[in-house]
Design an enzyme around this catalytic site. Structure first.
Site: not given
Ligand code: SF4
Ligand code: SF4
Length: 440
Positions: A113-114
Site C-alpha cells: 500500500g505504500y
C-alpha cells in the site's frame, strides 16, 4: 532478480566494506557522532543476548557513515543491519535506495500500500541485479475474513512490483485484532507461500492499542517468525527510570507515563522463543519538528532515539523512513550502538517535554474505552502525525480513509467523555476534529 532462495546471509565487516564507495558528503558534526557518543558513559540496559556480542565494525576514520552491526532475525535466518531502510514515503527516488545500499543498508522494508505500490516498484528497479545482496520485507493488511487466495494474490502483486519471486519477510500489517493472526486462511496462506518459496518468514507488524495482546497471542500460537513493533524510548519504563535525574529540570514535574510497560517483557519473550524483533516509530514523530537545539556535537535527536532502542538487546534492529541521502548518513551515526549515553537521555527528555502534548503514543489504548462512539483515536492521531510531523498529507489522507475516517463522529459530538482520558494530556476532541477536517 534471481529465483533461488539465497542461504541466510552472513554479513560481517568485510561484507560491509563491499558496499563502500569513495564519494560522500554530510554535515561535519555528524562525522563521528557514533564514535563520540559510544565513548560517553553509557546507561547499560538490558542484559546481553547473542547479538549483543556480535562484532561491531570499526568506523573508518573520517570515512562515510555505514552500517556497523548486523544480526539474524531468530529462527527465520534473515540477516539484517541494525538500521534498515523504511520505504513508507518512497516514490520513484532510486538514487536514495542506492545510497542506502552503498552505506551497507541491506534490508529494505515496504508495503503493497505504500505510495499505492510505487514504493515497491521503486525498490524493484533500484535493486535489480542486487537481489542476492539484500533482504526484502513487504506487507499486506490481511483482515480476519481475508481468504487464502486473496492474500496470495496480494503477495504475487507485490512480487511483480518488486521484480523478485520471493520476499524474506511477509508481514500481516498493522494488526489490531487477534482474529487477524488466527484467521485459518492466513495460516494456510503462510504455510503454502513458504512451501512455494515465495516467503521465507511470516511476520506481524503493529502499532495499535491492542499491540501487546496481539504479540502475546502470536508468541503463544507460534505461527509468526518476525515482529515489527512500534516502540520508542517514551513507552519504555526503563527510560523514565534512568531519566529521573533530568525529569524535574526539563519538565517541571510533568508526570510522564510509560504507556507500554508490557512491551519490553514481550520483546524478551519473543527473543527467548527465537523470533525476530524489529522496531519502528522510534522517533515519536520527530522528523519535521524544530529540533535545531537538539543537534549538538555527538549526535542528533534521531541518533539519541535510535541508540535508545538499539541498546535494548532484545531488539534486532529498527526500520525508519529514509527520504534524503543526508538523513541516511545522519541515521547511520547511531549504527553499532549498544548503549544510550546520558547526553542522549537528556536530549530525549527535552524533546518529550516540548512535544508530548500532541504526540499520541503508538500502542497506547488508555482512551479506547472512553469514547461512546468507539472512535479509533490512536489511529486518527497517527495519521495526524503522518500529515503534520512527517510532512506527507497525501499518504495521511489515504491511511485515514483506510481507517474509515473515524473522527467524523467527533465533529458533532456533544459528549465530553474523552476529555481528560489521555494520561499524556492530549486534547483529544480538538486534535481529532482538526485531523478529520484536514484529512477527511
Ligand atoms: S470527541 Fe466525542 S466522538 Fe470524538 S473521541 Fe471524544 S467522545 Fe469520542
Ligand atoms: S490520545 Fe492519549 S490515551 Fe489516547 S491512545 Fe493517544 S496517547 Fe493514549
Amino acid at each position: 532478480m534471481g529465483s533461488p532462495l539465497p542461504p541466510p546471509m552472513s554479513r560481517d565487516a568485510s561484507h560491509t566494506r563491499g558496499f563502500r564507495r569513495a564519494h560522500w558528503s554530510r554535515r561535519e558534526f555528524l562525522r563521528n557522532s557514533a564514535n563520540s557518543a559510544l565513548g560517553l558513559t553509557g546507561i547499560a540496559l538490558l542484559p546481553g543476548c547473542d547479538d549483543a556480542t556480535a562484532p561491531v565494525a570499526p568506523a573508518a576514520p573520517g570515512g562515510p557513515p555505514e552500517v556497523r552491526r548486523y544480526s539474524t532475525l531468530g529462527r527465520s535466518g534473515v540477516r539484517i543491519p541494525d538500521i534498515s531502510f523504511g520505504g513508507w514515503g518512497l516514490d520513484g527516488d532510486e538514487r536514495l535506495v542506492r545510497h542506502a545500499l552503498e552505506r551497507g543498508i541491506s534490508h529494505f522494508d515496504t508495503a503493497g500500500g505504500y505510495a499505492e505500490g510505487r514504493s515497491e516498484r521503486t525498490l524493484g528497479r533500484a535493486l535489480a541485479g542486487d537481489r542476492p545482496r539484500v533482504t526484502l520485507a513487504t506487507k499486506v493488511v490481511a483482515k480476519a475474513d481475508a481468504t487464502r487466495d486473496a492474500i496470495m494474490g496480494a503477495l504475487e502483486s507485490s512480487l511483480r512490483r518488486l521484480g523478485t519471486d520471493y520476499v524474506d519477510v511477509y508481514f500481516n500489517h498493522a494488526v489490531n485484532d487477534i482474529a487477524r493472526i488466527r484467521n485459518p486462511e492466513w495460516l494456510e496462506f503462510v504455510a503454502l507461500a513458504k512451501r512455494q518459496g515465495k516467503i521465507r518468514a511470516s511476520g506481524m507488524s503493529g502499532h495499535s492499542g491492542r499491540l501487546t495482546e496481539c504479540v502475546d497471542a502470536a508468541i503463544d500460537d507460534d505461527h509468526t517468525d518476525v515482529f515489527l513493533l512500534a516502540h520508542n524510548y517514551a513507552n519504555e519504563p526503563g527510560f523514565w527510570g534512568s531519566a529521573q535525574r533530568f525529569k524535574d529540570r526539563f519538565t517541571g514535574g510533568f508526570d510522564f507515563v510509560a504507556y507500554q510497560p508490557e512491551l519490553p517483557r514481550l520483546m524478551r519473550r519473543a527473543r527467548e522463543a527465537d523470533l525476530g524483533v524489529m522496531v519502528m516509530k522510534t522517533r515519536r514523530g520527530a522528523r519535521y519538528n524544530d529540533l535545531s537545539d537538539h543537534v549538538v556535537p555527538g549526535g542528533s535527536e534521531a541518533q539519541a532515539a535510535f541508540r535508545w532502542v538499539l541498546s535494548n538487546s532484545d531488539v534486532h534492529g529498527l526500520v525508519v523512513t529514509m527520504d534524503k541521502p543526508e538523513v541516511i548518513d545522519e541515521y547511520l551515526g547511531a549504527s553499532g550502538a549498544r548503549t544510550a549515553s546520558l547526553a542522549d537521555t537528556e536530549r530525549l527528555v527535552a524533546y518529550e517535554a516540548r512535544n508530548s502534548g500532541w504526540l499520541c503514543q503508538p500502542g497506547c489504548a488508555a482512551c479506547t474505552d472512553a469514547c461512546p462512539a468507539s472512535v479509533d483515536v490512536a489511529g486518527t492521531l497517527r495519521t495526524r502525525m503522518y500529515a503534520q510531523d512527517y510532512g506527507r498529507p497525501e499518504i495521511a489522507r489515504t491511511e485515514y480513509a483506510a481507517l474509515g475516517a473515524p473522527a467524523a463522529a467527533c465533529l458533532g459530538c456533544r459528549s465530553s467523555a474523552c476529555v481528560g482520558a489521555c494520561p499524556a494530556g492530549i486534547d483529544i476532541p480538538r486534535l481529532a476534529r482538526r485531523t478529520h477536517r484536514a484529512l477527511g
